[in-house]
Scaffold this motif. Structure first.
Motif, PDB file in Angstrom:
ATOM      1  N   PRO A  33      24.421  29.406 -19.508  1.00  0.00           N
ATOM      2  CA  PRO A  33      25.300  30.582 -19.558  1.00  0.00           C
ATOM      3  C   PRO A  33      25.505  31.112 -20.979  1.00  0.00           C
ATOM      4  CG  PRO A  33      26.525  28.601 -18.905  1.00  0.00           C
ATOM      5  CD  PRO A  33      25.075  28.244 -18.908  1.00  0.00           C
ATOM      6  N   ASP A  34      25.527  30.214 -21.966  1.00  0.00           N
ATOM      7  CA  ASP A  34      25.729  30.691 -23.341  1.00  0.00           C
ATOM      8  C   ASP A  34      24.597  31.617 -23.772  1.00  0.00           C
ATOM      9  OD1 ASP A  34      27.965  29.215 -23.377  1.00  0.00           O
ATOM     10  OD2 ASP A  34      27.194  27.597 -24.643  1.00  0.00           O
ATOM     11  N   ASP A  35      23.369  31.221 -23.404  1.00  0.00           N
ATOM     12  CA  ASP A  35      22.227  32.063 -23.771  1.00  0.00           C
ATOM     13  C   ASP A  35      22.284  33.398 -23.039  1.00  0.00           C
ATOM     14  OD1 ASP A  35      19.927  30.155 -25.188  1.00  0.00           O
ATOM     15  OD2 ASP A  35      21.390  29.089 -23.978  1.00  0.00           O
ATOM     16  N   LEU A  36      22.752  33.365 -21.762  1.00  0.00           N
ATOM     17  CA  LEU A  36      22.864  34.601 -20.994  1.00  0.00           C
ATOM     18  C   LEU A  36      23.856  35.557 -21.648  1.00  0.00           C
ATOM     19  CD1 LEU A  36      22.233  36.264 -18.453  1.00  0.00           C
ATOM     20  CD2 LEU A  36      24.044  35.038 -17.284  1.00  0.00           C
ATOM     21  N   PRO A 138      17.331  33.642 -19.218  1.00  0.00           N
ATOM     22  CA  PRO A 138      18.499  34.387 -19.720  1.00  0.00           C
ATOM     23  C   PRO A 138      18.173  35.827 -20.084  1.00  0.00           C
ATOM     24  CG  PRO A 138      18.271  32.292 -20.881  1.00  0.00           C
ATOM     25  CD  PRO A 138      17.043  32.451 -20.040  1.00  0.00           C
ATOM     26  N   ARG A 139      16.967  36.055 -20.644  1.00  0.00           N
ATOM     27  CA  ARG A 139      16.607  37.424 -21.027  1.00  0.00           C
ATOM     28  C   ARG A 139      16.396  38.306 -19.800  1.00  0.00           C
ATOM     29  NH1 ARG A 139      15.722  34.132 -24.909  1.00  0.00           N
ATOM     30  NH2 ARG A 139      15.735  34.783 -27.072  1.00  0.00           N
ATOM     31  N   LEU A 140      15.746  37.742 -18.787  1.00  0.00           N
ATOM     32  CA  LEU A 140      15.508  38.500 -17.558  1.00  0.00           C
ATOM     33  C   LEU A 140      16.827  38.852 -16.878  1.00  0.00           C
ATOM     34  CD1 LEU A 140      13.596  39.561 -15.352  1.00  0.00           C
ATOM     35  CD2 LEU A 140      13.567  37.283 -14.377  1.00  0.00           C
ATOM     36  N   LEU A 141      17.685  37.854 -16.729  1.00  0.00           N
ATOM     37  CA  LEU A 141      18.967  38.101 -16.056  1.00  0.00           C
ATOM     38  C   LEU A 141      19.819  39.096 -16.836  1.00  0.00           C
ATOM     39  CD1 LEU A 141      20.192  34.639 -14.753  1.00  0.00           C
ATOM     40  CD2 LEU A 141      19.742  36.684 -13.422  1.00  0.00           C
ATOM     41  N   ALA A 142      19.892  38.882 -18.164  1.00  0.00           N
ATOM     42  CA  ALA A 142      20.718  39.762 -18.991  1.00  0.00           C
ATOM     43  C   ALA A 142      20.228  41.198 -18.862  1.00  0.00           C
ATOM     44  CB  ALA A 142      20.663  39.309 -20.447  1.00  0.00           C
TER      45      ALA A 142
ATOM     46  N   VAL B 109      20.125  19.027 -33.707  1.00  0.00           N
ATOM     47  CA  VAL B 109      20.219  17.635 -33.250  1.00  0.00           C
ATOM     48  C   VAL B 109      20.864  17.585 -31.864  1.00  0.00           C
ATOM     49  CG1 VAL B 109      21.112  15.340 -33.790  1.00  0.00           C
ATOM     50  CG2 VAL B 109      20.288  16.801 -35.623  1.00  0.00           C
ATOM     51  N   ALA B 110      21.791  18.509 -31.619  1.00  0.00           N
ATOM     52  CA  ALA B 110      22.465  18.515 -30.316  1.00  0.00           C
ATOM     53  C   ALA B 110      21.575  19.082 -29.209  1.00  0.00           C
ATOM     54  CB  ALA B 110      23.754  19.341 -30.413  1.00  0.00           C
ATOM     55  N   TYR B 111      20.488  19.769 -29.611  1.00  0.00           N
ATOM     56  CA  TYR B 111      19.668  20.485 -28.629  1.00  0.00           C
ATOM     57  C   TYR B 111      19.274  19.663 -27.401  1.00  0.00           C
ATOM     58  CZ  TYR B 111      16.070  23.378 -26.583  1.00  0.00           C
ATOM     59  OH  TYR B 111      15.335  24.104 -25.690  1.00  0.00           O
ATOM     60  N   PRO B 112      18.682  18.467 -27.599  1.00  0.00           N
ATOM     61  CA  PRO B 112      18.293  17.701 -26.388  1.00  0.00           C
ATOM     62  C   PRO B 112      19.498  17.274 -25.556  1.00  0.00           C
ATOM     63  CG  PRO B 112      17.542  16.587 -28.397  1.00  0.00           C
ATOM     64  CD  PRO B 112      18.245  17.800 -28.837  1.00  0.00           C
ATOM     65  N   LEU B 113      20.620  17.019 -26.215  1.00  0.00           N
ATOM     66  CA  LEU B 113      21.812  16.578 -25.470  1.00  0.00           C
ATOM     67  C   LEU B 113      22.370  17.703 -24.615  1.00  0.00           C
ATOM     68  CD1 LEU B 113      23.691  14.632 -28.277  1.00  0.00           C
ATOM     69  CD2 LEU B 113      22.391  13.654 -26.393  1.00  0.00           C
ATOM     70  N   LEU B 114      22.258  18.930 -25.113  1.00  0.00           N
ATOM     71  CA  LEU B 114      22.885  20.054 -24.414  1.00  0.00           C
ATOM     72  C   LEU B 114      21.954  20.717 -23.408  1.00  0.00           C
ATOM     73  CD1 LEU B 114      24.745  21.776 -27.380  1.00  0.00           C
ATOM     74  CD2 LEU B 114      25.764  20.481 -25.519  1.00  0.00           C
ATOM     75  N   ASN B 115      20.645  20.566 -23.626  1.00  0.00           N
ATOM     76  CA  ASN B 115      19.726  21.406 -22.862  1.00  0.00           C
ATOM     77  C   ASN B 115      18.849  20.690 -21.864  1.00  0.00           C
ATOM     78  OD1 ASN B 115      20.197  24.168 -23.993  1.00  0.00           O
ATOM     79  ND2 ASN B 115      19.817  23.045 -25.866  1.00  0.00           N
TER      80      ASN B 115
END
Lengths: 252, 277
Positions: A33-36, A138-142, B109-115
């Motif tokens: 959702p953040d990316d959206l 996210p780009r498509l939906l946005a 560094v947080a990327y794998p944890l969040l995504n």
């Protein structure tokens, strides 16, 4: 001859595959959702000023150019319906889509292209995340959410532009007649195609941008090439689609 | 040092050949096995296929022939969707660090944890683990910096933190010391040894520097002193850490530190000799 066709057909196949994967992932976890939100901000809020400006002028120009022709037939009171119908059916969706294609198809292609050539897309995959989910979705939906909204705003501002030319400036008609005739001129058919078009354009613009971005090869020069191609192809598709959707709705 | 006493199989290559657009094979009939807790050093000149081997082992490149097994799963033709979840169990350090240049150190560094698909951590937990991972590489003061503001060595250290933040079962390092000065290179190698020996992580490291391989093969991290020290000969002989020497895509040597020092192959000797001089 066959060899000449091979390239475009292969590209089209790859594009359809990307589209398939993007749509299949629409309802699958994980969602970002953040990316959206960020993309809606970049595409929607970022394009708002220019879309309003162009919307205003297209309505104003339409009224200005129609003034003489309508005067010839003594039909100046019809300026409202003319501006409303041309804007809602065609000018609003197409001009907005072209602007957004220029602004955002290029932005998406260059961003994803840079990530591709610096191996950040591979890094993303290696870290256990799907670039389709993280970047394309996210780009498509946005785009699908904000482009119809931008079009509605452009249509309305265009009507205001047309009003300012035809009433206070050229005195073609009265305020109440302009607005009420413009409103009455619009049928469900117009509104439907006026909203279907930006939705179709949104899918094309977002996916074309993502597609050329993800296909980028050949360093920084490749990023430039991908960006140019994305804008050109997205714009051409906007025109092709508007013709076919228009055809779908025209029943004489 | 890691043990070789019959752990679970983590990675297996069976006669793997990788060809790009039908040209010369980047990997040519490569076979090896890697068990849990073991380490491998991929040694070879530039262009010998080290990076291709690492990328093939997590399915970023598909083999033209042969089969690849990761955590016991045949990934040779596994759909990308299923691969993504397997890759989540692997940590990777890319050649230049491979950081996302528009994200801060903390976000990287947080990327794998969040995504990752199955990763669901509370924000406080993410932050705690990110800081812990960055403290491990002694960079906890760079949280808000962008990768462009970091030196080459620091980028690699952030990369190491990111590769290890999810506590993966297997970590791949692609030329971790390439282009670094000797002092920074030793720091990086110490961190890799520390990451391997404190968590007993299965490790594969590609390098063209024999010194790096030598450190990984015959040294270990001592958590009490916080330094690296020579591993006893018996431990080296046990063969938990082996060299895989690549030459133009072919595997020309596989063996321990003791084996490589005794090897007669002229190509292998070229690497070994340089240190003895």
């Amino acid at each position: 001859m066959l060899d000449l066709l091979k390239g475009p057909i292969y590209s089209f196949q790859e594009f359809m595959l990307l589209m398939g994967r993007a749509f299949r992932n629409l309802f699958r976890r994980p969602h970002y959702p953040d990316d959206l939100w960020m993309q809606m901000d970049i595409i929607g809020v970022g394009s708002l000023p220019i879309v309003m400006l162009i919307g205003f002028f297209s309505g104003a120009i339409m009224a200005l150019q129609m003034a003489r022709a309508l005067n010839q037939y003594g039909a100046t009171s019809q300026v409202g319906p003319i501006v409303a119908i041309t804007l809602v059916r065609e000018m609003g969706p197409v001009l907005t889509a072209l602007l957004v294609a220029g602004r955002n198809a290029s932005g998406i292609a260059s961003e994803l292209g840079s990530m591709k050539v610096t191996e950040q897309i591979d890094a993303m995959r290696a870290l256990g995340t799907d670039p389709i989910q993280k970047l394309v979705k996210p780009r498509l939906l946005a785009m699908c959410i904000v482009l119809p909204l931008l079009t509605i705003i452009a249509d309305f501002i265009g009507l205001v532009g047309g009003y300012l030319i035809s009433c206070p400036l050229l005195h073609l008609t009265t305020t109440s007649q302009y607005w009420s005739s413009a409103w009455r001129a619009l049928e469900y058919n117009d509104i439907a195609q006026g909203l279907l078009k930006p939705f179709a354009f949104a899918i094309v613009i977002a996916l074309v941008g993502c597609f050329y971005g993800l296909q980028t090869t050949g360093g920084t020069q490749g990023v430039g090439r991908a960006t140019t191609r994305a804008v050109v192809v997205a714009s051409v598709w906007v025109f092709v689609l508007t013709f076919f959707i228009g055809k779908l709705f025209v029943r004489l | 040092m890691s043990s070789a006493d019959g752990g679970q199989e983590v990675l297996r290559f069976e006669e793997v050949t990788v060809r790009f657009e039908d040209e010369v094979a980047a990997l040519n009939r490569v076979s090896f096995r890697l068990l849990e807790g073991e380490s491998r050093i991929l040694l070879g000149a530039a262009g010998s296929g080290k990076t291709v081997l690492l990328k093939t082992s997590i399915g970023l490149i598909r083999p033209s022939e042969g089969r690849v097994y990761l955590f016991g799963t045949d990934i040779t033709e596994l759909p990308e969707d299923d691969l993504i979840d397997l890759r989540a169990r692997v940590g990777v350090l890319f050649q230049e660090g491979g950081l996302f240049d528009s994200l801060t150190v903390e976000e990287n560094v947080a990327y794998p944890l969040l995504n990752q698909r199955h990763a669901r951590f509370a924000p406080e937990e993410v932050r705690r683990r990110v800081i812990e991972a960055l403290r491990f590489v002694e960079l906890e003061h760079t949280l808000d910096k962008l990768p462009s503001e970091l030196s080459g060595g620091m980028k690699r250290r952030v990369g190491i933190a990111r590769a290890n933040v999810t506590e993966p079962a297997l970590v791949l390092y692609d030329s971790p010391t390439a282009g670094l000065d000797p002092i920074t290179a030793t720091t990086i190698m110490t961190l890799i040894l520390k990451a391997r020996d404190t968590k007993n992580t299965t490790t594969v490291m590609a390098t063209h520097r024999y010194q790096d391989g030598y450190l990984l093969a015959s040294y270990r991290y001592n958590p009490v002193t916080g330094r690296i020290e020579r591993a006893p000969v018996e431990e080296i002989r046990r063969g938990g850490t082996k060299y895989l020497v690549l030459r133009e895509g072919r595997l020309v040597f596989e063996g321990t530190q003791l084996d490589i020092e005794a090897c007669d192959d002229p190509y292998v000797k070229k690497f070994v000799k340089r240190l003895q001089d």
